[in-house]
Design a protein around this motif. Structure first.
Motif, PDB file in Angstrom:
ATOM      1  N   PHE A 154     -18.892 -17.869  24.800  1.00 22.14           N
ATOM      2  CA  PHE A 154     -19.451 -18.937  25.805  1.00 22.14           C
ATOM      3  C   PHE A 154     -20.944 -18.551  25.935  1.00 22.14           C
ATOM      4  N   ARG A 155     -21.188 -17.257  26.244  1.00 18.69           N
ATOM      5  CA  ARG A 155     -22.138 -16.784  26.940  1.00 18.69           C
ATOM      6  C   ARG A 155     -23.226 -16.787  25.579  1.00 18.69           C
ATOM      7  N   ALA A 156     -22.974 -16.351  24.556  1.00 21.66           N
ATOM      8  CA  ALA A 156     -23.929 -16.322  23.642  1.00 21.66           C
ATOM      9  C   ALA A 156     -24.283 -17.917  23.070  1.00 21.66           C
ATOM     10  N   ALA A 157     -23.118 -18.815  23.199  1.00 23.68           N
ATOM     11  CA  ALA A 157     -23.731 -20.277  22.896  1.00 23.68           C
ATOM     12  C   ALA A 157     -24.712 -20.810  24.192  1.00 23.68           C
ATOM     13  N   CYS A 158     -24.444 -20.485  25.298  1.00 25.81           N
ATOM     14  CA  CYS A 158     -25.392 -20.632  26.453  1.00 25.81           C
ATOM     15  C   CYS A 158     -26.633 -20.428  26.181  1.00 25.81           C
ATOM     16  N   PHE A 159     -26.758 -19.080  25.472  1.00 21.85           N
ATOM     17  CA  PHE A 159     -27.936 -18.372  25.379  1.00 21.85           C
ATOM     18  C   PHE A 159     -28.690 -19.259  24.219  1.00 21.85           C
ATOM     19  N   GLU A 160     -28.086 -19.441  23.193  1.00 15.93           N
ATOM     20  CA  GLU A 160     -28.450 -19.873  21.972  1.00 15.93           C
ATOM     21  C   GLU A 160     -28.924 -21.322  22.462  1.00 15.93           C
ATOM     22  N   ALA A 161     -28.261 -22.050  23.089  1.00  9.33           N
ATOM     23  CA  ALA A 161     -28.830 -23.325  23.327  1.00  9.33           C
ATOM     24  C   ALA A 161     -30.129 -23.387  24.282  1.00  9.33           C
ATOM     25  N   ALA A 162     -30.184 -22.477  25.039  1.00 10.20           N
ATOM     26  CA  ALA A 162     -31.223 -21.919  25.984  1.00 10.20           C
ATOM     27  C   ALA A 162     -32.472 -21.780  24.920  1.00 10.20           C
ATOM     28  N   HIS A 204      -9.480 -13.158  26.045  1.00  8.00           N
ATOM     29  CA  HIS A 204     -10.553 -13.761  27.338  1.00  8.00           C
ATOM     30  C   HIS A 204     -11.780 -13.091  27.141  1.00  8.00           C
ATOM     31  N   GLU A 205     -12.052 -11.772  26.825  1.00  9.78           N
ATOM     32  CA  GLU A 205     -13.301 -11.354  26.882  1.00  9.78           C
ATOM     33  C   GLU A 205     -14.110 -11.805  25.413  1.00  9.78           C
ATOM     34  N   ARG A 249     -33.524 -21.444  30.324  1.00  7.90           N
ATOM     35  CA  ARG A 249     -33.332 -20.264  30.888  1.00  7.90           C
ATOM     36  C   ARG A 249     -32.005 -20.356  31.260  1.00  7.90           C
ATOM     37  N   VAL A 250     -31.144 -19.232  31.085  1.00  7.55           N
ATOM     38  CA  VAL A 250     -29.746 -18.976  31.432  1.00  7.55           C
ATOM     39  C   VAL A 250     -29.708 -18.100  32.335  1.00  7.55           C
ATOM     40  N   ASP A 251     -29.068 -18.545  33.565  1.00  4.65           N
ATOM     41  CA  ASP A 251     -28.751 -17.786  34.710  1.00  4.65           C
ATOM     42  C   ASP A 251     -27.275 -17.542  34.973  1.00  4.65           C
ATOM     43  N   SER A 252     -26.729 -16.499  34.647  1.00  3.26           N
ATOM     44  CA  SER A 252     -25.156 -16.264  34.870  1.00  3.26           C
ATOM     45  C   SER A 252     -25.124 -16.098  36.471  1.00  3.26           C
ATOM     46  N   LEU A 253     -24.061 -16.878  36.679  1.00  4.34           N
ATOM     47  CA  LEU A 253     -23.501 -16.983  38.115  1.00  4.34           C
ATOM     48  C   LEU A 253     -22.419 -16.020  38.437  1.00  4.34           C
ATOM     49  N   ASP A 254     -22.392 -15.245  39.255  1.00  6.80           N
ATOM     50  CA  ASP A 254     -21.323 -14.523  39.851  1.00  6.80           C
ATOM     51  C   ASP A 254     -21.123 -14.900  41.168  1.00  6.80           C
ATOM     52  N   LEU A 255     -19.939 -15.307  41.293  1.00 10.37           N
ATOM     53  CA  LEU A 255     -19.333 -15.701  42.866  1.00 10.37           C
ATOM     54  C   LEU A 255     -18.478 -14.561  43.293  1.00 10.37           C
ATOM     55  N   PRO A 256     -19.034 -13.650  44.058  1.00 12.94           N
ATOM     56  CA  PRO A 256     -18.186 -12.502  44.499  1.00 12.94           C
ATOM     57  C   PRO A 256     -17.030 -13.024  45.329  1.00 12.94           C
ATOM     58  N   GLY A 257     -15.699 -12.549  45.032  1.00 15.27           N
ATOM     59  CA  GLY A 257     -14.864 -12.581  45.909  1.00 15.27           C
ATOM     60  C   GLY A 257     -14.021 -14.283  45.731  1.00 15.27           C
ATOM     61  N   VAL A 258     -14.775 -14.975  44.809  1.00 13.82           N
ATOM     62  CA  VAL A 258     -14.260 -16.140  44.788  1.00 13.82           C
ATOM     63  C   VAL A 258     -13.061 -16.346  43.678  1.00 13.82           C
ATOM     64  N   VAL A 259     -11.912 -16.720  44.032  1.00  8.80           N
ATOM     65  CA  VAL A 259     -10.982 -16.975  42.943  1.00  8.80           C
ATOM     66  C   VAL A 259     -11.010 -18.235  42.370  1.00  8.80           C
ATOM     67  N   ARG A 260     -11.274 -18.154  40.902  1.00  8.54           N
ATOM     68  CA  ARG A 260     -11.977 -19.384  40.267  1.00  8.54           C
ATOM     69  C   ARG A 260     -11.102 -19.208  38.711  1.00  8.54           C
ATOM     70  N   SER A 261     -11.071 -20.700  38.300  1.00 11.62           N
ATOM     71  CA  SER A 261     -10.394 -20.554  36.720  1.00 11.62           C
ATOM     72  C   SER A 261     -11.465 -20.880  35.836  1.00 11.62           C
ATOM     73  N   PHE A 262     -12.551 -20.375  36.149  1.00  6.45           N
ATOM     74  CA  PHE A 262     -13.655 -20.720  35.066  1.00  6.45           C
ATOM     75  C   PHE A 262     -14.810 -19.595  35.235  1.00  6.45           C
ATOM     76  N   GLU A 263     -15.660 -19.367  34.093  1.00  3.14           N
ATOM     77  CA  GLU A 263     -16.952 -18.629  34.087  1.00  3.14           C
ATOM     78  C   GLU A 263     -17.984 -19.714  34.300  1.00  3.14           C
ATOM     79  N   ALA A 264     -19.185 -19.497  34.954  1.00  6.77           N
ATOM     80  CA  ALA A 264     -20.184 -20.351  35.183  1.00  6.77           C
ATOM     81  C   ALA A 264     -21.351 -19.697  34.550  1.00  6.77           C
TER      82      ALA A 264
END
Length: 101
Positions: A17-25, A10-11, A31-46
């Motif tokens: 995924f993050r590297a591909a986002c930064f390369e596309a940007a 997973h890591e 510009r890439v802004d990683s989103l952290d949604l504290p306390g939210v149960v989710r099945s994806f990274e954004a």
């Protein structure tokens, strides 16, 4: 904290995924802004990617080889909606981040 898949695989996928986002940007002047949604149960990274032509949220599923795009920030406790077509910069490296296993 993400409650989806965990561990080294997973890591590695998350880093890809993050590297591909930064390369596309980088290639498009975005510009890439990683989103952290504290306390939210989710099945994806954004990641929010903002370019001169607008913003899009890239979603990487934590358990499945899927990358999708939405026009608005996901809301805790609600299904993801407002899916959009992949932006022009979402070429193979960004889309492959979801397929690589």
């Amino acid at each position: 904290m993400n409650t989806g898949a965990q561990g080294p695989l997973h890591e590695a996928e998350l880093r890809r995924f993050r590297a591909a986002c930064f390369e596309a940007a980088r290639r498009t002047g975005a510009r890439v802004d990683s989103l952290d949604l504290p306390g939210v149960v989710r099945s994806f990274e954004a990641a929010s990617i903002t370019s001169p032509t607008g913003s899009v949220i890239a979603l990487h599923h934590t358990d499945r080889p899927i990358v999708a795009f939405t026009g608005s920030l996901p809301v805790a406790g609600r299904p993801v909606s407002d899916f959009v077509d992949p932006p022009a910069y979402a070429d193979p490296p960004l889309l492959a981040a979801g397929r690589a296993r």
